[in-house]
Structure formats: structure tokens, C-alpha cells
Design a protein around this motif. Structure first.
Motif, PDB file in Angstrom:
ATOM      1  N   ASP A  34       0.828  -1.209   0.000  1.00 15.30           N
ATOM      2  CA  ASP A  34       0.000   0.000   0.000  1.00 15.30           C
ATOM      3  C   ASP A  34       0.861   1.257   0.000  1.00 15.30           C
ATOM      4  O   ASP A  34       0.603   2.213  -0.754  1.00 15.30           O
ATOM      5  CB  ASP A  34      -0.910  -0.026   1.224  1.00 15.30           C
ATOM      6  N   ASN A  35       1.897   1.268   0.837  1.00 16.59           N
ATOM      7  CA  ASN A  35       2.793   2.431   0.888  1.00 16.59           C
ATOM      8  C   ASN A  35       3.544   2.621  -0.424  1.00 16.59           C
ATOM      9  O   ASN A  35       3.719   3.747  -0.899  1.00 16.59           O
ATOM     10  CB  ASN A  35       3.786   2.279   2.043  1.00 16.59           C
ATOM     11  N   THR A  36       3.976   1.506  -1.017  1.00 21.49           N
ATOM     12  CA  THR A  36       4.676   1.593  -2.295  1.00 21.49           C
ATOM     13  C   THR A  36       3.755   2.119  -3.381  1.00 21.49           C
ATOM     14  O   THR A  36       4.171   2.904  -4.245  1.00 21.49           O
ATOM     15  CB  THR A  36       5.229   0.214  -2.701  1.00 21.49           C
ATOM     16  N   PRO A 121      -4.741   3.912 -11.666  1.00 20.19           N
ATOM     17  CA  PRO A 121      -4.606   2.604 -11.007  1.00 20.19           C
ATOM     18  C   PRO A 121      -5.489   2.518  -9.771  1.00 20.19           C
ATOM     19  O   PRO A 121      -5.808   3.528  -9.136  1.00 20.19           O
ATOM     20  CB  PRO A 121      -3.119   2.548 -10.648  1.00 20.19           C
ATOM     21  N   LEU A 122      -5.872   1.282  -9.426  1.00 22.35           N
ATOM     22  CA  LEU A 122      -6.765   1.069  -8.283  1.00 22.35           C
ATOM     23  C   LEU A 122      -6.023   0.971  -6.957  1.00 22.35           C
ATOM     24  O   LEU A 122      -6.533   1.392  -5.924  1.00 22.35           O
ATOM     25  CB  LEU A 122      -7.574  -0.219  -8.493  1.00 22.35           C
ATOM     26  N   GLY A 123      -4.837   0.354  -6.973  1.00 21.40           N
ATOM     27  CA  GLY A 123      -4.106   0.146  -5.720  1.00 21.40           C
ATOM     28  C   GLY A 123      -3.429  -1.200  -5.683  1.00 21.40           C
ATOM     29  O   GLY A 123      -2.764  -1.608  -6.641  1.00 21.40           O
ATOM     30  N   LYS A 193      -9.145 -13.723   4.465  1.00 27.15           N
ATOM     31  CA  LYS A 193      -8.782 -12.586   5.315  1.00 27.15           C
ATOM     32  C   LYS A 193      -7.988 -11.547   4.528  1.00 27.15           C
ATOM     33  O   LYS A 193      -8.156 -10.336   4.726  1.00 27.15           O
ATOM     34  CB  LYS A 193      -7.971 -13.076   6.518  1.00 27.15           C
ATOM     35  N   ILE A 194      -7.123 -12.022   3.635  1.00 31.20           N
ATOM     36  CA  ILE A 194      -6.337 -11.086   2.811  1.00 31.20           C
ATOM     37  C   ILE A 194      -7.258 -10.291   1.894  1.00 31.20           C
ATOM     38  O   ILE A 194      -7.124  -9.069   1.750  1.00 31.20           O
ATOM     39  CB  ILE A 194      -5.274 -11.852   2.001  1.00 31.20           C
ATOM     40  N   ILE A 195      -8.212 -10.968   1.256  1.00 35.96           N
ATOM     41  CA  ILE A 195      -9.142 -10.283   0.364  1.00 35.96           C
ATOM     42  C   ILE A 195      -9.989  -9.271   1.134  1.00 35.96           C
ATOM     43  O   ILE A 195     -10.304  -8.185   0.635  1.00 35.96           O
ATOM     44  CB  ILE A 195     -10.044 -11.305  -0.362  1.00 35.96           C
ATOM     45  N   GLU A 196     -10.360  -9.623   2.355  1.00 37.18           N
ATOM     46  CA  GLU A 196     -11.198  -8.739   3.167  1.00 37.18           C
ATOM     47  C   GLU A 196     -10.469  -7.473   3.603  1.00 37.18           C
ATOM     48  O   GLU A 196     -11.111  -6.458   3.924  1.00 37.18           O
ATOM     49  CB  GLU A 196     -11.693  -9.483   4.406  1.00 37.18           C
ATOM     50  N   ASP A 197      -9.140  -7.495   3.606  1.00 43.41           N
ATOM     51  CA  ASP A 197      -8.380  -6.327   4.045  1.00 43.41           C
ATOM     52  C   ASP A 197      -8.647  -5.144   3.115  1.00 43.41           C
ATOM     53  O   ASP A 197      -8.635  -5.281   1.892  1.00 43.41           O
ATOM     54  CB  ASP A 197      -6.882  -6.657   4.049  1.00 43.41           C
ATOM     55  N   ASP A 198      -8.870  -3.970   3.700  1.00 43.86           N
ATOM     56  CA  ASP A 198      -9.184  -2.784   2.902  1.00 43.86           C
ATOM     57  C   ASP A 198      -8.066  -2.408   1.942  1.00 43.86           C
ATOM     58  O   ASP A 198      -8.314  -1.718   0.936  1.00 43.86           O
ATOM     59  CB  ASP A 198      -9.473  -1.595   3.830  1.00 43.86           C
ATOM     60  N   ALA A 216     -15.015 -15.538  -6.154  1.00 35.29           N
ATOM     61  CA  ALA A 216     -16.041 -14.585  -6.572  1.00 35.29           C
ATOM     62  C   ALA A 216     -16.997 -14.272  -5.416  1.00 35.29           C
ATOM     63  O   ALA A 216     -17.435 -13.126  -5.243  1.00 35.29           O
ATOM     64  CB  ALA A 216     -16.817 -15.141  -7.760  1.00 35.29           C
ATOM     65  N   GLU A 217     -17.310 -15.296  -4.629  1.00 36.65           N
ATOM     66  CA  GLU A 217     -18.194 -15.107  -3.472  1.00 36.65           C
ATOM     67  C   GLU A 217     -17.563 -14.166  -2.450  1.00 36.65           C
ATOM     68  O   GLU A 217     -18.215 -13.240  -1.956  1.00 36.65           O
ATOM     69  CB  GLU A 217     -18.488 -16.462  -2.832  1.00 36.65           C
ATOM     70  N   ILE A 218     -16.292 -14.400  -2.154  1.00 32.12           N
ATOM     71  CA  ILE A 218     -15.604 -13.558  -1.166  1.00 32.12           C
ATOM     72  C   ILE A 218     -15.453 -12.130  -1.687  1.00 32.12           C
ATOM     73  O   ILE A 218     -15.689 -11.152  -0.973  1.00 32.12           O
ATOM     74  CB  ILE A 218     -14.229 -14.149  -0.815  1.00 32.12           C
ATOM     75  N   ALA A 219     -15.047 -12.015  -2.954  1.00 35.98           N
ATOM     76  CA  ALA A 219     -14.870 -10.689  -3.551  1.00 35.98           C
ATOM     77  C   ALA A 219     -16.190  -9.933  -3.601  1.00 35.98           C
ATOM     78  O   ALA A 219     -16.256  -8.744  -3.261  1.00 35.98           O
ATOM     79  CB  ALA A 219     -14.278 -10.826  -4.957  1.00 35.98           C
ATOM     80  N   GLY A 220     -17.259 -10.619  -3.998  1.00 37.56           N
ATOM     81  CA  GLY A 220     -18.560  -9.969  -4.075  1.00 37.56           C
ATOM     82  C   GLY A 220     -19.053  -9.508  -2.720  1.00 37.56           C
ATOM     83  O   GLY A 220     -19.604  -8.398  -2.583  1.00 37.56           O
ATOM     84  N   LYS A 221     -18.829 -10.339  -1.723  1.00 38.14           N
ATOM     85  CA  LYS A 221     -19.246  -9.991  -0.361  1.00 38.14           C
ATOM     86  C   LYS A 221     -18.545  -8.722   0.120  1.00 38.14           C
ATOM     87  O   LYS A 221     -19.102  -7.945   0.901  1.00 38.14           O
ATOM     88  CB  LYS A 221     -18.943 -11.166   0.574  1.00 38.14           C
ATOM     89  N   ASN A 222     -17.317  -8.529  -0.370  1.00 40.58           N
ATOM     90  CA  ASN A 222     -16.531  -7.366   0.032  1.00 40.58           C
ATOM     91  C   ASN A 222     -16.535  -6.248  -1.008  1.00 40.58           C
ATOM     92  O   ASN A 222     -15.759  -5.296  -0.904  1.00 40.58           O
ATOM     93  CB  ASN A 222     -15.097  -7.806   0.323  1.00 40.58           C
TER      94      ASN A 222
END
Length: 453
Positions: A34-36, A121-123, A193-198, A216-222
Motif C-alpha cells: 500500500d505504501n509503495t 490505477p486502483l491500488g 482474510k487477505i481479500i477482506e483487508d481494505d 467470486a463469493e468472497i470478492a462480491g461480499k466485500n
């Protein structure tokens, strides 16, 4: 601490052990990425693209050792491993030459004094990648994603852990800031947990349909974007006017390349009955000519499967299909990770080798009465990666393009990915596109700019 062990599938010898990362280390890597990103996105597109020359040079200078590592970890013939590295070099060349054009602001004439679309870019983007093309699958994600200004995290398949760490090293050697590309040595149960991280803004997965549905389920939920390149059950249509003498090597390669372990390989050969006997004879002759053996030997053109459990799964699919009426025309011998090139005939819908993805060197042959039945049979699949047609009547084949729902339609050529063309599927084969302009625009914010005095 849990351990990852890599094993040579041909010799069954252990290659190396790795310690999986703790949650604390993963969190630190997320923050680093994130910092990079905050600095990397400010680097000019021109300067980001220049680094691709460095990546290409590192790949070229180390092609022998990188190819050997691929072959050692997943059993691919060394000639195919080198071809994989060479394709990665071409990928770098394409985006170095075209990134400026692909990401240029798009001017739109409106009532405003000035209006246009910019591509920001998104991040931090997470990639979850498979073992079958351990360099190419990662590079075709990472090169456009980094060049567009994102930073990346890689969760690679555990059996190619050596490759995953070498790829991280390649980007560091090429001058990318620390944190642009990082490899995560983690379990699948840590992924959610990694996907859920902001910090993580989007996910790219290449893998099975089952894995795709879960991600897809995890990504959609988040509420996070995902690009999914999943399984395939590609049809290879052989029409009565097909030039078998000219294209038989291509047809065989479409199934047996990478020991059949490819999502875009031809799995179902749909052959019009008037040419069926000739096709089967010529196809079988070429299959028998494949040279099995030590994948590190340059003369070997047919390797082993990457893991024994994969060979076992394929065997189960074949045996279930035989019980439903399929015939073994050639092959079907298995010894640990070696699976003999196999030809099945009398294959019909309802059999695993027709309905499912067979990830290995099994060719299912389906006889049909005419061209229309051939196209209908090709469309009889829940997957939609690609279809290939062999015929001399190009104009007629072109009339069927819109009738095939797949992501690609190849005439007199095997389905393959190319940096210049978008790649991806439909239906259970996933969504989104990699490569070309479409690929570099998957992980950007397409921002509308509207200016009045």
C-alpha cells in the motif's frame, strides 16, 4: 510453523522446503504494498514502461535456469519451459511499446469545454495463480497491472513455490521499488482474510471453476472487483474438408501440449463422420510418435503430470466414462505422475470426459453426422473458453462465429493466448479479460473528467 515442500514430479525427489508466512508478516507485506503504491502511481507511465526492458533482459539472461526450475517443479518438457519464458519476453515487449497508447486519456466531445476519460490505477491487486504455466500465468497478470500503476501480491500454487519467489526476484532485479511485487507463502485458508483487508482493491484468479466460485463469493461480499480465468472444455471441430496433412501436428499439440494440462487445450474432438476414420488413424499415428521420458531432456516432447493426485483424478474421470460406454482406443496406462497419451472413442454427453474439464493427456473423440451437428455439439458445454475449427471453407466458418458463445474462436489454429489479443472466457470459464488493451484496463479506475470555464 507450517512448511511448503516442492517435489520433482518425474523423479519424486524433494526439491526444497519453505516456511509459510505468519499473519504478522502478511500484514506487513500488505502495508508495504500500500505504501509503495502511493509512490509508484506517481511514477510516469513512460518510466514504468521502461522497466519492462529490464524484465525482458533478466528473463533472457536467465532463461536456462528459469526453464530448468519450471521443469523440475511441475514436469513440463524443457523445450516448452523455454518457450514459456520466451513468451514472457514478448509480453514485456508488447506493453513497453504500447502502454502509452493503451492508457492514454480518451477525449470525448460533449457540451463541456473539455471532457475525457482517464485511467488511474486502483491500488494493491491480489493474484491467485496456478502451476501449469508458472511464469506465464503470473507475468500476463503482473506486467499490465504494474505498468498501469498498481502494486501486486501473488499467491502462487504451492508446488511451484520456487518459481513464485524467482518472479519476485526478477522484478526487484529489474529496478521495481520494493513492494511493487511480493510473493505470499500462505495457505488457502488465509486468502479470505487477505481479500477482506481494505488494502486489497481487486483480485485476479486463474484456476478451477470451484476456486473461481469461492473467490467470486468472497470478492462480491466485500464489493471488490475480480477477474476469473477458469476451467475449459474446448471443442476442436474437424469438418469433412479439413486439411489433415497440413494441420495434424497442430491438432495433436492442441491436446497434448504441457501434457494436456491447459485450460485452453482441446478436450473434445468433434469429427464429421465422412472424415472420422481418416482423422482417427492419422491422429493416433501422431500420438504414438510422442516421445516420453525425462522432461529435462531436450528430445522429450511429452512430460509427466504435475502431481500424482491430478493423475488419479484424471484416471477416475476416464474410468467413469468407460463405465458409461466410452472405449479406450489407445493408451490409458498410468504410473504415478505419468499418464500415457490416451484416445477415447464413443464419447457422448453425460460422460465425465465430455461434460467436465479433463486436465491431462486424454483426447475424447465424438463422431457426428454433419457440420450442423458438429457446431451444436461444440456448444453443448457449461464452459466457454474457446473453440477451434479445422476446415478449408473459411467464409462458411466465419458465419458461425456469433453462434459460439466462447471467449475465442480459432480457425485452422489451436486456441492460444497472445499479448496482442484479449484472453478470457464466458459461462463457467469465468469473466474479465487478460492481455491486450482489455487486460491493462481491468484494474484501473475509468474516471470521467468534465471541465467548464
Amino acid at each position: 510453523m507450517s512448511i511448503i515442500e516442492t517435489t520433482n514430479p518425474y523423479t519424486n525427489n524433494k526439491i526444497k522446503s519453505y516456511t509459510k508466512f505468519t499473519s504478522e508478516k502478511v500484514n506487513l507485506m500488505l502495508k508495504t504494498a500500500d505504501n509503495t503504491f502511493k509512490e509508484w502511481k506517481l511514477v510516469s507511465l513512460k518510466d514504468r514502461a521502461k522497466l519492462l526492458d529490464n524484465v525482458a533482459n533478466v528473463l533472457h539472461e536467465n532463461i536456462e535456469s528459469y526453464s530448468k526450475l519450471i521443469t523440475d517443479e511441475m514436469g513440463k518438457p524443457i523445450s516448452e519451459s523455454k518457450a514459456e519464458i520466451e513468451k514472457c519476453i514478448l509480453l514485456c515487449d508488447f506493453y513497453r511499446k504500447n502502454a502509452d497508447l493503451l492508457l492514454a486519456d480518451e477525449l470525448i466531445k460533449t457540451e463541456a469545454q473539455e471532457s475525457f476519460i482517464s485511467y488511474d490505477p486502483l491500488g494493491v491487486i491480489l493474484a491467485i495463480m496456478p502451476w501449469n504455466y508458472p511464469f506465464w500465468q503470473v507475468m500476463r497478470f503482473a506486467i499490465p497491472t504494474l505498468t498501469s500503476g498498481n502494486t501486486t501480491l501473488l499467491k502462487h500454487a504451492s508446488n511451484v513455490t520456487g518459481c513464485s519467489l524467482i518472479i519476485e526476484d526478477i522484478f526487484e532485479k529489474s529496478g521495481y521499488p520494493k513492494g511493487c511485487f511480493q510473493t505470499l507463502l500462505v495457505d488457502h485458508n488465509q486468502i479470505e482474510k487477505i481479500i477482506e483487508d481494505d488494502i486489497v482493491k481487486a483480485i485476479s484468479l486463474t484456476g478451477s471453476e470451484k476456486a473461481g466460485r469461492k473467490i467470486a463469493e468472497i470478492a462480491g461480499k466485500n464489493l471488490k472487483k475480480s477477474v476469473l480465468e477458469l476451467g475449459g472444455n474446448n471443442a476442436c471441430i474437424i469438418l469433412e474438408d479439413a486439411n489433415l496433412e497440413k494441420y495434424m501436428d497442430t491438432i495433436v499439440k492442441s491436446r497434448m501440449q504441457n501434457t494436456g494440462q491447459s485450460c485452453i487445450a482441446a478436450k473434445r474432438f468433434i469429427v464429421v463422420e465422412s472424415i472420422y476414420d481418416k482423422f482417427l488413424k492419422n491422429f493416433t499415428t501422431k500420438i504414438k510418435d510422442l516421445k516420453s521420458g525425462d522432461p529435462s531432456n531436450k528430445d522429450t516432447n511429452f512430460g509427466v503430470m504435475a502431481r500424482q493426485d491430478l493423475a488419479n483424478t484424471l484416471k477416475e474421470q476416464v474410468e467413469k466414462s468407460i463405465n458409461k460406454g466410452a472405449n479406450v482406443y489407445f493408451g490409458n496406462k498410468k504410473e504415478r505422475t505419468y499418464y500415457q497419451p490416451t484416445i477415447l472413442t464413443n464419447v457422448k454427453p453425460g460422460m465425465p470426459v465430455f461434460d467436465e474439464e479433463t486436465f491431462g493427456p486424454v483426447a475424447s473423440i465424438i463422431k457426428v453426422k454433419d457440420k450442423q451437428e458438429a457446431y451444436d455439439m461444440a456448444s453443448n458445454s457449461k464452459f466457454g473458453l474457446g473453440t477451434m475449427i479445422f476446415t478449408n471453407d473459411i467464409e462458411d466458418a466465419k458465419k458461425h462465429i456469433s453462434n459460439i458463445e466462447d471467449g475465442s474462436f480459432f480457425i485452422n489454429e489451436l486456441v492460444k493466448s497472445d499479448p496482442r489479443l484479449p484472453f478470457g472466457g464466458t459461462k463457467a470459464s469465468g469473466y474479465g479479460r487478460e492481455l491486450s488493451r482489455e487486460g491493462i484496463l481491468e484494474f484501473v479506475n475509468k474516471k470521467t473528467i468534465y471541465i467548464n470555464k
